[in-house]
Design an enzyme around this catalytic site. Structure first.
Site, mmCIF file in Angstrom:
data_model
loop_
_atom_site.group_PDB
_atom_site.id
_atom_site.type_symbol
_atom_site.label_atom_id
_atom_site.label_comp_id
_atom_site.label_asym_id
_atom_site.label_seq_id
_atom_site.Cartn_x
_atom_site.Cartn_y
_atom_site.Cartn_z
ATOM 1 N N LYS A 186 -10.557 -4.186 -3.712
ATOM 2 C CA LYS A 186 -11.588 -3.142 -3.782
ATOM 3 C C LYS A 186 -11.113 -1.886 -4.491
ATOM 4 O O LYS A 186 -11.726 -0.845 -4.344
ATOM 5 C CB LYS A 186 -11.967 -2.713 -2.353
ATOM 6 N N LYS A 238 0.829 -1.218 0.000
ATOM 7 C CA LYS A 238 0.000 0.000 0.000
ATOM 8 C C LYS A 238 0.855 1.256 0.000
ATOM 9 O O LYS A 238 0.545 2.228 -0.679
ATOM 10 C CB LYS A 238 -0.956 0.001 1.196
ATOM 11 N N LYS A 240 -4.185 -9.991 -6.615
ATOM 12 C CA LYS A 240 -5.413 -10.194 -5.833
ATOM 13 C C LYS A 240 -6.566 -9.370 -6.381
ATOM 14 O O LYS A 240 -6.360 -8.235 -6.809
ATOM 15 C CB LYS A 240 -5.100 -9.752 -4.391
#
Ligand code: TYM
Length: 331
Positions: free
Chosen positions: A198, A111, A195
């Site tokens: 969202k 992130k 992955k």
């Protein structure tokens, strides 16, 4: 009888990965255990988020919990920010965890790599500390999550060990993660090495099945999933990541073994296989979506569930906080 705890962060639009990795697994724990399931709204602030969006997504997440079958009479359903005790426990725990440990967290590395390096929030770095506080706050022993959260639960386990041995008492629970047998890491349909997440990045949305997508979009996304040129339905995540991902989705939905699904689709072309995957997804997600929209339309009722849940969650939380405060000398 064990204490179970898990949560979902109300950011972005929930995906089929969230469904398979978390929502659908929670109800199975509520019959024979003490189950605590919450909306991790404080965690949502670790990356920039619009306040109206956060409020709305918080209602989405609790509606998904209810649609999946969580019953507020059997599971304590609550909002992380309603429990002030967790902020105090977080402030205490932050002193028992090392910066080296936090900087090794895979999710932090992934992130923070996408951000301006001068503007990485302390909250993003300390994310696993608050997550550990969530777990200890309710004495949770079992934490059902997807693959990407296992490392955080392991870190919580290490913190508990360190803390308990420092004060020579069983003050914090020693949590263990549990992941679904199939589908603990659902991958993007367009980029099966990554992955399904969202992410709001419009370029990536074609590979992500959102739980609020229309049936038409869900089918279209599955039919145009990236595969390979071998034309054999076989589970081999390294050589055939796209087909393996679709097989995982199929098996998770149908609750069948991978080897049985391979036999079912032996000699099938990819078009037929993809259609079967889309049917399997819609069979389960269709009715789930209907329930979701029904719960989501009544925010007043959802507020009541949050209020009642907070009362019960606070009772459990205050017991743990008293115990910890006494042990460290704050009482
Ligand atoms: P979050 O909101 O990122 O994800 C919620 C749950 O969905 C799982 N998941 C997936 N599973 C399979 N395939 C995927 N592609 C996929 N994407 C997401 C995640 O593993 C997770 O179980 N840190 C947590 C929220 C949290 C929490 C906690 C969880 C805060 N405190 C304490 C457990 C215990 C999170 O951000 O999940």
């Amino acid at each position: 009888m064990a204490r179970i705890l898990s949560g979902v962060k109300p950011t972005g639009k929930m995906t089929l990965g969230n469904y398979i990795g978390s929502f659908r697994n929670f109800p199975s724990f509520q019959e024979d255990n003490e189950s605590y399931i919450f909306v991790a709204d404080i965690h949502a602030l670790t990356l920039p988020i619009d306040p109206a969006n956060l409020r709305s997504t918080t209602y989405d997440v609790i509606s998904f919990y209810l649609a999946a079958g969580l019953d507020p009479n059997k599971t304590v359903l609550f909002k992380q920010s309603d429990i002030k005790e967790v902020a105090v426990l977080n402030s205490i725990l932050i002193n028992y965890i090392y910066m080296g440990e936090l900087s090794r967290m895979t999710q932090f590395k992934a992130k923070s790599a996408k951000l301006n390096q001068k503007k990485i929030g302390v909250g993003l770095f300390a994310y696993p500390v608050l997550m550990a506080a969530d777990i200890f706050m309710y004495d949770a022993e079992i934490v059902p999550v997807g693959d990407d959260q296992i490392q955080h639960v392991e870190l919580a386990h290490d913190i508990a060990k360190r803390f308990n041995s420092r004060y020579n008492a069983k003050l914090l629970s020693m949590p263990k993660s549990v992941t679904p047998k199939v589908g603990k890491r659902i991958m993007s349909l367009q980029d099966p090495l990554h992955k399904m997440s969202k992410s709001d990045d419009p370029k990536k949305q074609k590979g992500v099945i959102y739980l609020q997508d229309s049936e038409k979009d869900i089918r279209k996304k599955i039919m145009s999933a990236i595969t390979d040129s071998e034309a054999v339905v076989r589970f081999d995540p390294e050589k055939k990541p796209g087909i393996s991902n679709l097989l995982s989705i199929y098996c998770a939905m149908k609750k069948v073994e991978i080897s049985d699904a391979e036999k079912t689709f032996n000699n099938c072309n990819y078009g037929v296989f993809k259609k079967a995957v889309a049917d399997a997804v819609m069979e389960e997600i269709g009715p789930f979506q209907k329930k979701f929209f029904a719960y989501r339309s009544d925010e007043k009722k959802l507020d009541e569930i949050f209020e009642q849940g907070a009362i019960k969650a606070r009772q459990a939380a205050s017991v743990v906080l008293e115990r910890v405060k006494k042990a460290v000398g704050l009482k």
